[in-house]
Design an enzyme around this catalytic site. Structure first.
Site, PDB file in Angstrom:
ATOM      1  N   ARG A 143       0.823  -1.221   0.000  1.00 54.99           N
ATOM      2  CA  ARG A 143       0.000   0.000   0.000  1.00 54.99           C
ATOM      3  C   ARG A 143       0.855   1.268   0.000  1.00 54.99           C
ATOM      4  O   ARG A 143       0.332   2.376  -0.119  1.00 54.99           O
ATOM      5  CB  ARG A 143      -0.918   0.028   1.251  1.00 54.99           C
ATOM      6  N   TYR A 146       0.799   4.260  -2.556  1.00 51.29           N
ATOM      7  CA  TYR A 146      -0.317   5.205  -2.403  1.00 51.29           C
ATOM      8  C   TYR A 146      -0.158   6.019  -1.125  1.00 51.29           C
ATOM      9  O   TYR A 146      -0.201   7.250  -1.142  1.00 51.29           O
ATOM     10  CB  TYR A 146      -1.621   4.412  -2.391  1.00 51.29           C
ATOM     11  N   ASP A 147       0.062   5.314  -0.001  1.00 53.65           N
ATOM     12  CA  ASP A 147       0.119   6.006   1.304  1.00 53.65           C
ATOM     13  C   ASP A 147       1.281   6.995   1.350  1.00 53.65           C
ATOM     14  O   ASP A 147       1.119   8.163   1.718  1.00 53.65           O
ATOM     15  CB  ASP A 147       0.302   4.998   2.450  1.00 53.65           C
ATOM     16  N   GLY A 149       2.894   8.051  -1.224  1.00 52.31           N
ATOM     17  CA  GLY A 149       2.673   9.015  -2.313  1.00 52.31           C
ATOM     18  C   GLY A 149       1.859  10.203  -1.825  1.00 52.31           C
ATOM     19  O   GLY A 149       2.184  11.361  -2.086  1.00 52.31           O
ATOM     20  N   PHE A 192     -19.361  -5.419  -2.634  1.00 52.90           N
ATOM     21  CA  PHE A 192     -20.505  -6.068  -1.971  1.00 52.90           C
ATOM     22  C   PHE A 192     -21.794  -5.864  -2.769  1.00 52.90           C
ATOM     23  O   PHE A 192     -22.588  -6.788  -2.946  1.00 52.90           O
ATOM     24  CB  PHE A 192     -20.682  -5.545  -0.543  1.00 52.90           C
TER      25      PHE A 192
HETATM   26  P1  NAD Z   1     -11.042   7.442  -9.151  1.00 48.00           P
HETATM   27  O1  NAD Z   1     -10.067   6.366  -9.436  1.00 48.00           O
HETATM   28  O2  NAD Z   1     -12.454   7.270  -9.565  1.00 48.00           O
HETATM   29  O3  NAD Z   1     -10.543   8.820  -9.750  1.00 48.00           O
HETATM   30  C1  NAD Z   1      -9.205   9.144 -10.000  1.00 48.00           C
HETATM   31  C2  NAD Z   1      -9.148   9.830 -11.360  1.00 48.00           C
HETATM   32  O4  NAD Z   1      -7.801  10.221 -11.638  1.00 48.00           O
HETATM   33  C3  NAD Z   1      -9.565   8.893 -12.511  1.00 48.00           C
HETATM   34  O5  NAD Z   1     -10.445   9.574 -13.362  1.00 48.00           O
HETATM   35  C4  NAD Z   1      -8.241   8.543 -13.196  1.00 48.00           C
HETATM   36  O6  NAD Z   1      -8.403   8.213 -14.552  1.00 48.00           O
HETATM   37  C5  NAD Z   1      -7.474   9.826 -12.961  1.00 48.00           C
HETATM   38  N1  NAD Z   1      -6.012   9.636 -13.011  1.00 48.00           N
HETATM   39  C6  NAD Z   1      -5.281   8.681 -12.365  1.00 48.00           C
HETATM   40  N2  NAD Z   1      -3.968   8.843 -12.643  1.00 48.00           N
HETATM   41  C7  NAD Z   1      -3.880   9.939 -13.453  1.00 48.00           C
HETATM   42  C8  NAD Z   1      -2.794  10.600 -14.079  1.00 48.00           C
HETATM   43  N3  NAD Z   1      -1.530  10.183 -13.931  1.00 48.00           N
HETATM   44  N4  NAD Z   1      -3.075  11.690 -14.860  1.00 48.00           N
HETATM   45  C9  NAD Z   1      -4.341  12.112 -15.027  1.00 48.00           C
HETATM   46  N5  NAD Z   1      -5.413  11.519 -14.465  1.00 48.00           N
HETATM   47  C10 NAD Z   1      -5.176  10.441 -13.684  1.00 48.00           C
HETATM   48  O7  NAD Z   1     -10.946   7.707  -7.585  1.00 48.00           O
HETATM   49  P2  NAD Z   1     -11.775   8.678  -6.637  1.00 48.00           P
HETATM   50  O8  NAD Z   1     -12.406   7.847  -5.613  1.00 48.00           O
HETATM   51  O9  NAD Z   1     -12.612   9.602  -7.438  1.00 48.00           O
HETATM   52  O10 NAD Z   1     -10.591   9.481  -5.949  1.00 48.00           O
HETATM   53  C11 NAD Z   1     -10.266  10.805  -6.327  1.00 48.00           C
HETATM   54  C12 NAD Z   1      -9.168  11.318  -5.415  1.00 48.00           C
HETATM   55  O11 NAD Z   1      -9.611  11.290  -4.061  1.00 48.00           O
HETATM   56  C13 NAD Z   1      -7.873  10.495  -5.466  1.00 48.00           C
HETATM   57  O12 NAD Z   1      -6.774  11.366  -5.411  1.00 48.00           O
HETATM   58  C14 NAD Z   1      -7.938   9.657  -4.208  1.00 48.00           C
HETATM   59  O13 NAD Z   1      -6.672   9.344  -3.736  1.00 48.00           O
HETATM   60  C15 NAD Z   1      -8.686  10.582  -3.255  1.00 48.00           C
HETATM   61  N6  NAD Z   1      -9.383   9.804  -2.207  1.00 48.00           N
HETATM   62  C16 NAD Z   1     -10.541   9.130  -2.499  1.00 48.00           C
HETATM   63  C17 NAD Z   1     -11.153   8.384  -1.511  1.00 48.00           C
HETATM   64  C18 NAD Z   1     -12.434   7.642  -1.743  1.00 48.00           C
HETATM   65  O14 NAD Z   1     -12.908   6.953  -0.825  1.00 48.00           O
HETATM   66  N7  NAD Z   1     -13.065   7.746  -2.884  1.00 48.00           N
HETATM   67  C19 NAD Z   1     -10.580   8.305  -0.229  1.00 48.00           C
HETATM   68  C20 NAD Z   1      -9.394   8.991  -0.001  1.00 48.00           C
HETATM   69  C21 NAD Z   1      -8.811   9.756  -0.991  1.00 48.00           C
HETATM   70  N1  UDP Z   2     -12.809  -5.633   1.827  1.00 45.99           N
HETATM   71  C1  UDP Z   2     -13.515  -6.821   1.982  1.00 45.99           C
HETATM   72  N2  UDP Z   2     -14.054  -7.392   0.893  1.00 45.99           N
HETATM   73  C2  UDP Z   2     -13.963  -6.866  -0.356  1.00 45.99           C
HETATM   74  C3  UDP Z   2     -13.247  -5.647  -0.520  1.00 45.99           C
HETATM   75  C4  UDP Z   2     -12.672  -5.074   0.600  1.00 45.99           C
HETATM   76  O1  UDP Z   2     -13.632  -7.329   3.109  1.00 45.99           O
HETATM   77  O2  UDP Z   2     -14.493  -7.449  -1.302  1.00 45.99           O
HETATM   78  C5  UDP Z   2     -12.230  -4.971   3.023  1.00 45.99           C
HETATM   79  C6  UDP Z   2     -10.773  -4.578   2.892  1.00 45.99           C
HETATM   80  O3  UDP Z   2      -9.948  -5.657   3.286  1.00 45.99           O
HETATM   81  C7  UDP Z   2     -10.690  -3.404   3.855  1.00 45.99           C
HETATM   82  C8  UDP Z   2     -12.071  -2.766   3.769  1.00 45.99           C
HETATM   83  O4  UDP Z   2     -12.934  -3.750   3.203  1.00 45.99           O
HETATM   84  O5  UDP Z   2     -10.506  -3.859   5.170  1.00 45.99           O
HETATM   85  C9  UDP Z   2     -12.108  -1.509   2.910  1.00 45.99           C
HETATM   86  O6  UDP Z   2     -11.491  -1.812   1.687  1.00 45.99           O
HETATM   87  P1  UDP Z   2     -11.431  -0.789   0.466  1.00 45.99           P
HETATM   88  O7  UDP Z   2     -10.578  -1.416  -0.585  1.00 45.99           O
HETATM   89  O8  UDP Z   2     -12.795  -0.355   0.087  1.00 45.99           O
HETATM   90  O9  UDP Z   2     -10.733   0.519   1.054  1.00 45.99           O
HETATM   91  P2  UDP Z   2      -9.454   0.789   1.991  1.00 45.99           P
HETATM   92  O10 UDP Z   2      -8.870  -0.499   2.463  1.00 45.99           O
HETATM   93  O11 UDP Z   2      -8.534   1.547   1.107  1.00 45.99           O
HETATM   94  O12 UDP Z   2     -10.025   1.588   3.097  1.00 45.99           O
END
Ligand code: NAD
Ligand code: UDP
Length: 314
Positions: A143, A146-147, A149, A192
């Site tokens: 992870r 991402y983390d 990053g 789910f």
């Molecule tokens: P998502 O994957 O739907 O959206 C990410 C978007 O970025 C996509 O459209 C993808 O094509 C684009 N992208 C990825 N790499 C790229 C690059 N190199 N250049 C240009 N575009 C690029 O995810 P999301 O859930 O909409 O997340 C959006 C942002 O929010 C992300 O930065 C994510 O880390 C952050 N975030 C989301 C959540 C969540 O629960 N949804 C939680 C924490 C942080």
């Molecule tokens: N998870 C699960 N079943 C699935 C997908 C995810 O039990 O089919 C669990 C996963 O192990 C994590 C939690 O659900 O503990 C949230 O996972 P998700 O990938 O949605 O987000 P993140 O781990 O980044 O919070």
């Protein structure tokens, strides 16, 4: 006042497309930039051809020159399945992407909001997590791309602020769900719901006792817009503090879709955080923000969305 010109990186993704809708509906101009790794054009299709909307295929790891007032920097895959697909690219997107967007913000005097994450807290030793907690992240695990990053992206934001007085806003987003998540995105809510709609068993990773706190997308976007418009840099947690075990989530989805479904346990992925819940006092006091939509209610429109997506793909 002049109409604001917004750049949304990752604008064709899940959160980016909802933000696009909100800004377009408010009469602002939106440049949606995406490389379509996990985003899809159909998410923003309804705005194509609108005079205030532009769609650009571009990768944020490359610089770009644009004239904008605000940069909503969301580009980065968010689901573990997608960000682990090419972890080196994920790290490049987080570092170079944020570096390029901060460079742009500095050049044109734009304000930049970084979509950071609760993942900066890693597998937290304190619970719930306030912004002052510095986190427990494995630097070499699956992870980490991402983390770490997102952690360096936050660092870059604050160094641009200190060195160049760039206006930054740092938002730590906790698990968010809603319509337009991809059916194969691998995140727990989409998994789910799609499994239940297909009549398949729900996959619990580990014993399902790990926790998450799920925020509905409309609440999240409200918090994001408030943060961009306020005079605080953050970091600020935005998330719903009602905590559920993953098993409880599975039970809720099963109850809503098909009470006869089974659960199957699968191995817990490496470094999967055992608990996660935001402290949102700061968001509450400085943004006047708190989530309004309970999981119970937010799941309904999300299920409807996946139903129609699965129908279309038949
Ligand atoms: P998502 O994957 O739907 O959206 C990410 C978007 O970025 C996509 O459209 C993808 O094509 C684009 N992208 C990825 N790499 C790229 C690059 N190199 N250049 C240009 N575009 C690029 O995810 P999301 O859930 O909409 O997340 C959006 C942002 O929010 C992300 O930065 C994510 O880390 C952050 N975030 C989301 C959540 C969540 O629960 N949804 C939680 C924490 C942080
Ligand atoms: N998870 C699960 N079943 C699935 C997908 C995810 O039990 O089919 C669990 C996963 O192990 C994590 C939690 O659900 O503990 C949230 O996972 P998700 O990938 O949605 O987000 P993140 O781990 O980044 O919070």
């Amino acid at each position: 006042m002049r109409i604001k010109r917004n750049l949304i990186t990752g604008g064709a993704g899940f959160l980016g497309s909802h933000l696009t809708d909100r800004l377009m509906e408010a009469g602002e101009e939106v440049i949606c930039l995406d490389n379509y790794f996990t985003g899809i054009k159909s998410n923003v299709e309804k705005w194509i051809g609108h005079p205030s909307f532009e769609l650009i295929r571009h990768d944020v790891t490359e610089p770009i020159r644009l004239e904008v007032d605000r940069i909503w920097h969301l580009a980065c895959p968010a689901s573990p399945v997608h960000y682990q697909f090419n972890p080196i690219k994920t790290a490049k997107t987080s570092f170079l992407g944020t570096y390029n967007m901060l460079g742009l913000a500095r050049r044109v005097g734009a304000r930049l909001l970084l979509a950071s994450t609760s993942e900066v807290y890693g597998d937290p030793e304190i619970h719930p997590q306030p912004e002052s907690y510095r986190g427990c992240v494995n630097t070499i695990g699956v992870r980490s791309c991402y983390d770490e990053g997102k952690r360096i992206a936050e660092t870059l934001c604050f160094d641009y602020k200190r060195m160049h007085e760039t206006e930054i806003r740092v938002m730590r987003i906790f698990n968010t769900y809603g319509p337009r998540m991809l059916p194969d995105d691998g995140r727990v809510v989409s998994n789910f719901i799609v499994q239940a709609l297909r009549g398949e068993p729900l996959t619990l990773y580990g014993d399902g006792e790990q926790t998450r706190s799920f925020c509905y997308v409309d609440d999240l976007i409200n918090g994001m817009i408030r943060l961009m418009n306020c005079d605080q840099t953050g970091p600020i947690n935005i998330g719903n503090p009602t905590e559920f075990t993953i098993r409880q989530l599975a039970e809720l989805v099963r109850e809503k879709i098909n009470p006869n479904l089974q659960f199957i346990e699968k191995p817990l992925p490496q470094d999967d955080p055992m608990q996660r819940k935001p402290v949102i006092n700061l968001a509450n006091s400085v943004l006047g923000w708190q989530p309004k939509i309970a999981l119970e209610n937010g799941l309904d429109p999300t299920i409807e969305w996946f139903k129609s997506e699965l129908e279309k793909s038949k």
